[in-house]
Design an enzyme around this catalytic site. Structure first.
Site, PDB file in Angstrom:
ATOM      1  N   VAL A   1      56.962 -23.698  15.224  1.00  0.00           N
ATOM      2  CA  VAL A   1      58.047 -24.400  15.915  1.00  0.00           C
ATOM      3  C   VAL A   1      58.325 -25.753  15.256  1.00  0.00           C
ATOM      4  O   VAL A   1      59.206 -26.488  15.697  1.00  0.00           O
ATOM      5  CB  VAL A   1      57.740 -24.547  17.427  1.00  0.00           C
ATOM      6  CG1 VAL A   1      57.601 -23.179  18.077  1.00  0.00           C
ATOM      7  CG2 VAL A   1      56.478 -25.384  17.672  1.00  0.00           C
TER       8      VAL A   1
ATOM      9  N   HIS B   1      59.848 -18.150  17.343  1.00  0.00           N
ATOM     10  CA  HIS B   1      59.191 -18.701  18.542  1.00  0.00           C
ATOM     11  C   HIS B   1      59.802 -20.019  18.999  1.00  0.00           C
ATOM     12  O   HIS B   1      59.177 -20.757  19.766  1.00  0.00           O
ATOM     13  CB  HIS B   1      57.676 -18.863  18.296  1.00  0.00           C
ATOM     14  CG  HIS B   1      56.943 -17.546  18.224  1.00  0.00           C
ATOM     15  ND1 HIS B   1      55.680 -17.400  17.703  1.00  0.00           N
ATOM     16  CD2 HIS B   1      57.314 -16.298  18.628  1.00  0.00           C
ATOM     17  CE1 HIS B   1      55.302 -16.133  17.783  1.00  0.00           C
ATOM     18  NE2 HIS B   1      56.278 -15.441  18.331  1.00  0.00           N
TER      19      HIS B   1
ATOM     20  N   CYS C   1      68.293 -26.241  28.577  1.00  0.00           N
ATOM     21  CA  CYS C   1      68.589 -26.504  29.984  1.00  0.00           C
ATOM     22  C   CYS C   1      68.382 -25.225  30.787  1.00  0.00           C
ATOM     23  O   CYS C   1      68.953 -24.180  30.476  1.00  0.00           O
ATOM     24  CB  CYS C   1      70.036 -26.998  30.118  1.00  0.00           C
ATOM     25  SG  CYS C   1      70.540 -27.162  31.846  1.00  0.00           S
TER      26      CYS C   1
ATOM     27  N   GLY D   1      49.500 -17.224   6.299  1.00  0.00           N
ATOM     28  CA  GLY D   1      48.881 -18.132   7.270  1.00  0.00           C
ATOM     29  C   GLY D   1      49.076 -17.734   8.718  1.00  0.00           C
ATOM     30  O   GLY D   1      49.343 -18.585   9.565  1.00  0.00           O
ATOM     31  N   THR D   2      48.932 -16.442   8.991  1.00  0.00           N
ATOM     32  CA  THR D   2      49.022 -16.004  10.393  1.00  0.00           C
ATOM     33  C   THR D   2      47.847 -15.077  10.700  1.00  0.00           C
ATOM     34  O   THR D   2      47.462 -14.250   9.863  1.00  0.00           O
ATOM     35  CB  THR D   2      50.390 -15.359  10.707  1.00  0.00           C
ATOM     36  OG1 THR D   2      50.370 -14.878  12.056  1.00  0.00           O
ATOM     37  CG2 THR D   2      50.766 -14.237   9.768  1.00  0.00           C
ATOM     38  N   SER D   3      47.286 -15.231  11.907  1.00  0.00           N
ATOM     39  CA  SER D   3      46.066 -14.488  12.257  1.00  0.00           C
ATOM     40  C   SER D   3      46.353 -13.053  12.667  1.00  0.00           C
ATOM     41  O   SER D   3      45.419 -12.272  12.849  1.00  0.00           O
ATOM     42  CB  SER D   3      45.333 -15.215  13.389  1.00  0.00           C
ATOM     43  OG  SER D   3      46.154 -15.247  14.542  1.00  0.00           O
TER      44      SER D   3
ATOM     45  N   ALA E   1      47.021 -22.142   1.588  1.00  0.00           N
ATOM     46  CA  ALA E   1      48.421 -21.793   1.299  1.00  0.00           C
ATOM     47  C   ALA E   1      49.019 -22.716   0.246  1.00  0.00           C
ATOM     48  O   ALA E   1      49.849 -22.285  -0.561  1.00  0.00           O
ATOM     49  CB  ALA E   1      49.240 -21.860   2.594  1.00  0.00           C
TER      50      ALA E   1
HETATM   51  C1  BJW Z   1      45.446 -20.856   6.687  1.00  0.00           C
HETATM   52  C2  BJW Z   1      45.198 -22.183   6.420  1.00  0.00           C
HETATM   53  C3  BJW Z   1      45.615 -22.639   5.190  1.00  0.00           C
HETATM   54  C4  BJW Z   1      44.420 -21.833   8.346  1.00  0.00           C
HETATM   55  N1  BJW Z   1      46.233 -21.800   4.348  1.00  0.00           N
HETATM   56  N2  BJW Z   1      46.051 -20.032   5.845  1.00  0.00           N
HETATM   57  C5  BJW Z   1      48.505  -6.785  24.693  1.00  0.00           C
HETATM   58  C6  BJW Z   1      48.659  -6.083  23.496  1.00  0.00           C
HETATM   59  C7  BJW Z   1      49.733  -6.352  22.628  1.00  0.00           C
HETATM   60  C8  BJW Z   1      50.672  -7.317  22.948  1.00  0.00           C
HETATM   61  C9  BJW Z   1      50.516  -8.002  24.139  1.00  0.00           C
HETATM   62  C10 BJW Z   1      49.460  -7.732  25.001  1.00  0.00           C
HETATM   63  N3  BJW Z   1      49.551  -8.561  26.078  1.00  0.00           N
HETATM   64  C11 BJW Z   1      50.657  -9.350  25.908  1.00  0.00           C
HETATM   65  C12 BJW Z   1      51.244  -9.014  24.730  1.00  0.00           C
HETATM   66  C13 BJW Z   1      52.470  -9.622  24.147  1.00  0.00           C
HETATM   67  C14 BJW Z   1      52.201 -11.055  23.693  1.00  0.00           C
HETATM   68  C15 BJW Z   1      50.990 -11.055  22.757  1.00  0.00           C
HETATM   69  O1  BJW Z   1      51.097 -10.745  21.580  1.00  0.00           O
HETATM   70  N4  BJW Z   1      49.819 -11.471  23.259  1.00  0.00           N
HETATM   71  C16 BJW Z   1      48.602 -11.469  22.431  1.00  0.00           C
HETATM   72  C17 BJW Z   1      47.786 -12.721  22.755  1.00  0.00           C
HETATM   73  C18 BJW Z   1      47.851 -10.177  22.673  1.00  0.00           C
HETATM   74  N5  BJW Z   1      53.398 -11.498  23.007  1.00  0.00           N
HETATM   75  C19 BJW Z   1      54.390 -12.055  23.670  1.00  0.00           C
HETATM   76  O2  BJW Z   1      54.343 -12.281  24.860  1.00  0.00           O
HETATM   77  C20 BJW Z   1      55.649 -12.352  22.857  1.00  0.00           C
HETATM   78  N6  BJW Z   1      56.757 -11.767  23.505  1.00  0.00           N
HETATM   79  C21 BJW Z   1      56.878 -10.432  23.648  1.00  0.00           C
HETATM   80  O3  BJW Z   1      56.026  -9.658  23.250  1.00  0.00           O
HETATM   81  O4  BJW Z   1      58.050 -10.050  24.245  1.00  0.00           O
HETATM   82  C22 BJW Z   1      58.266  -8.634  24.485  1.00  0.00           C
HETATM   83  C23 BJW Z   1      58.798  -7.904  23.294  1.00  0.00           C
HETATM   84  C24 BJW Z   1      58.793  -6.530  23.305  1.00  0.00           C
HETATM   85  C25 BJW Z   1      59.300  -5.820  22.236  1.00  0.00           C
HETATM   86  C26 BJW Z   1      59.840  -6.481  21.137  1.00  0.00           C
HETATM   87  C27 BJW Z   1      59.876  -7.824  21.145  1.00  0.00           C
HETATM   88  C28 BJW Z   1      59.340  -8.532  22.202  1.00  0.00           C
HETATM   89  C29 BJW Z   1      55.899 -13.852  22.774  1.00  0.00           C
HETATM   90  C30 BJW Z   1      54.858 -14.525  21.946  1.00  0.00           C
HETATM   91  C31 BJW Z   1      55.059 -16.038  22.005  1.00  0.00           C
HETATM   92  C32 BJW Z   1      54.005 -16.755  21.199  1.00  0.00           C
HETATM   93  N7  BJW Z   1      54.068 -18.128  21.474  1.00  0.00           N
HETATM   94  C33 BJW Z   1      53.139 -19.025  20.774  1.00  0.00           C
HETATM   95  C34 BJW Z   1      53.240 -20.452  21.410  1.00  0.00           C
HETATM   96  C35 BJW Z   1      54.592 -21.023  21.334  1.00  0.00           C
HETATM   97  C36 BJW Z   1      54.845 -21.823  20.111  1.00  0.00           C
HETATM   98  C37 BJW Z   1      54.178 -23.160  20.132  1.00  0.00           C
HETATM   99  O5  BJW Z   1      53.862 -23.722  21.186  1.00  0.00           O
HETATM  100  O6  BJW Z   1      53.951 -23.671  19.024  1.00  0.00           O
HETATM  101  O7  BJW Z   1      53.399 -19.057  19.378  1.00  0.00           O
HETATM  102  S1  BJW Z   1      51.431 -18.530  20.869  1.00  0.00           S
HETATM  103  C38 BJW Z   1      50.981 -19.084  19.281  1.00  0.00           C
HETATM  104  O8  BJW Z   1      50.533 -17.947  18.508  1.00  0.00           O
HETATM  105  C39 BJW Z   1      52.284 -19.586  18.636  1.00  0.00           C
HETATM  106  C40 BJW Z   1      52.201 -18.963  17.273  1.00  0.00           C
HETATM  107  O9  BJW Z   1      53.486 -18.882  16.693  1.00  0.00           O
HETATM  108  C41 BJW Z   1      51.537 -17.643  17.526  1.00  0.00           C
HETATM  109  C42 BJW Z   1      50.902 -17.027  16.310  1.00  0.00           C
HETATM  110  O10 BJW Z   1      49.832 -17.796  15.843  1.00  0.00           O
HETATM  111  P1  BJW Z   1      49.592 -17.937  14.295  1.00  0.00           P
HETATM  112  O11 BJW Z   1      50.732 -18.608  13.664  1.00  0.00           O
HETATM  113  O12 BJW Z   1      49.176 -16.643  13.734  1.00  0.00           O
HETATM  114  O13 BJW Z   1      48.390 -19.018  14.260  1.00  0.00           O
HETATM  115  P2  BJW Z   1      46.814 -18.792  14.403  1.00  0.00           P
HETATM  116  O14 BJW Z   1      46.212 -20.098  14.727  1.00  0.00           O
HETATM  117  O15 BJW Z   1      46.482 -17.658  15.271  1.00  0.00           O
HETATM  118  O16 BJW Z   1      46.363 -18.356  12.917  1.00  0.00           O
HETATM  119  C43 BJW Z   1      46.441 -19.227  11.807  1.00  0.00           C
HETATM  120  C44 BJW Z   1      45.998 -18.483  10.562  1.00  0.00           C
HETATM  121  O17 BJW Z   1      46.172 -19.342   9.442  1.00  0.00           O
HETATM  122  C45 BJW Z   1      44.514 -18.055  10.571  1.00  0.00           C
HETATM  123  O18 BJW Z   1      44.423 -16.702  10.147  1.00  0.00           O
HETATM  124  C46 BJW Z   1      43.864 -18.994   9.564  1.00  0.00           C
HETATM  125  O19 BJW Z   1      42.798 -18.377   8.840  1.00  0.00           O
HETATM  126  C47 BJW Z   1      45.016 -19.305   8.647  1.00  0.00           C
HETATM  127  N8  BJW Z   1      44.915 -20.600   8.001  1.00  0.00           N
HETATM  128  N9  BJW Z   1      44.532 -22.727   7.547  1.00  0.00           N
HETATM  129  C48 BJW Z   1      46.407 -20.488   4.728  1.00  0.00           C
HETATM  130  N10 BJW Z   1      45.414 -23.918   4.830  1.00  0.00           N
END
Ligand code: BJW
Length: 233
Positions: free
Chosen positions: A94, A110, A118, A177-179, A221
């Site tokens: 974001v 996201h 609003c 860089g996504t988990s 990265a």
């Molecule tokens: C490096 C590094 C370096 C470090 N170089 N690398 C059960 C099963 C399956 C799905 C679900 C379930 N129960 C619920 C769900 C759905 C749910 C979900 O997935 N939940 C899981 C927890 C299981 N998803 C949702 O609710 C989404 N909506 C949805 O599914 O709607 C219905 C739909 C249906 C059909 C089609 C479409 C949609 C919405 C998800 C919203 C996520 N929101 C967040 C927070 C908001 C943003 C914010 O505040 O900033 O978004 S959560 C958080 O996680 C954030 C991120 O964008 C997101 C992903 O995280 P990311 O980017 O992968 O970060 P990390 O920290 O996890 O990983 C970092 C990585 O970088 C690591 O691997 C490190 O090793 C690496 N790294 N340093 C390279 N220097």
């Protein structure tokens, strides 16, 4: 001349880690002792809007004040500028570091920290400051109706149609860089592969879904992105 015609890149928090922005699941995965899943939901906002606004106010201040694009953001923007084919950058982040680096065809699936929405009218407006329940909405002037323009758990990510179309058409999919723990983004690799794309993971370490990718490069990265994209030019 690259052998690929249409490239989709998906970035996550790891691409901004070296800009000083904390990832979600490295370390303890907590914010002031709250699980991230307890702050990033519409239910949490309804229950405790002050806590959720404080979380985003702190992150917004950090982004506006101290964070800058790092070599990974810059390498992606530079590659896009010289690539003759179609290039789509989908970010789960974001922050605005990809746009500050110069990326053009960018989707914030996201949401965006520097925008507010609003709850009454759905209008989305630029927002660089703190907000709380006493902040009047610039469009309807009411109090307590502004929320961060962020996709929380249980909400539909943005631009999904555009994303699905890009995944269907691409011949290379690169996740950086996504988990691979949050859907639907975590499923993009399988979708792209099903449509025939070559799939590559660039991450600090193997992600949860690393075995879904056909090629992998591990390291920060700031190094792997430039090195990998140089091989495509
Ligand atoms: C490096 C590094 C370096 C470090 N170089 N690398 C059960 C099963 C399956 C799905 C679900 C379930 N129960 C619920 C769900 C759905 C749910 C979900 O997935 N939940 C899981 C927890 C299981 N998803 C949702 O609710 C989404 N909506 C949805 O599914 O709607 C219905 C739909 C249906 C059909 C089609 C479409 C949609 C919405 C998800 C919203 C996520 N929101 C967040 C927070 C908001 C943003 C914010 O505040 O900033 O978004 S959560 C958080 O996680 C954030 C991120 O964008 C997101 C992903 O995280 P990311 O980017 O992968 O970060 P990390 O920290 O996890 O990983 C970092 C990585 O970088 C690591 O691997 C490190 O090793 C690496 N790294 N340093 C390279 N220097």
């Amino acid at each position: 001349m690259s052998r690929y015609k249409s490239i989709v890149v998906l970035t996550g928090a790891g691409v901004s880690a070296e800009s000083g922005i904390k990832t979600f699941r490295d370390g303890d995965g907590l914010w002031e002792n709250h699980r991230i899943e307890d702050v990033c939901t519409p239910e949490a906002f309804a229950r405790n809007p002050g806590l959720v606004q404080a979380f985003y106010n702190a992150r917004r201040r950090q982004l506006v004040g101290a964070a800058h694009p790092n070599p990974a953001h810059l390498a992606l923007a530079e590659f896009e500028r010289q690539f003759a084919g179609k290039f789509t950058l989908i970010t789960q982040n974001v922050d605005d570091l990809h746009e500050r680096a110069g990326s053009q065809n960018l989707i914030h699936m996201h949401g965006e920290l520097l925008k507010a929405r609003c709850l009454k009218t759905g209008a989305v407006v630029p927002w660089n400051e703190d907000m709380d329940s006493t902040t009047p909405c610039p469009c309807c002037k009411q109090l307590g109706v502004l929320r961060p323009h962020i996709v929380w758990f249980g909400e539909m990510p943005l631009d999904m149609e555009k994303i699905e179309m890009a995944l269907e058409q691409c011949d290379l999919f690169v996740a950086i860089g996504t988990s691979g723990q949050v859907y639907p983004a975590a499923g993009f690799v399988q979708l792209a592969a099903a449509y025939g794309a070559h799939t590559v993971e660039l991450n600090l370490e193997p992600s949860q879904g690393h075995n879904l990718f056909s090629e992998h490069y591990y390291g920060p990265a700031s190094q792997t992105v430039r090195q990998y994209f140089e091989t495509l030019s």
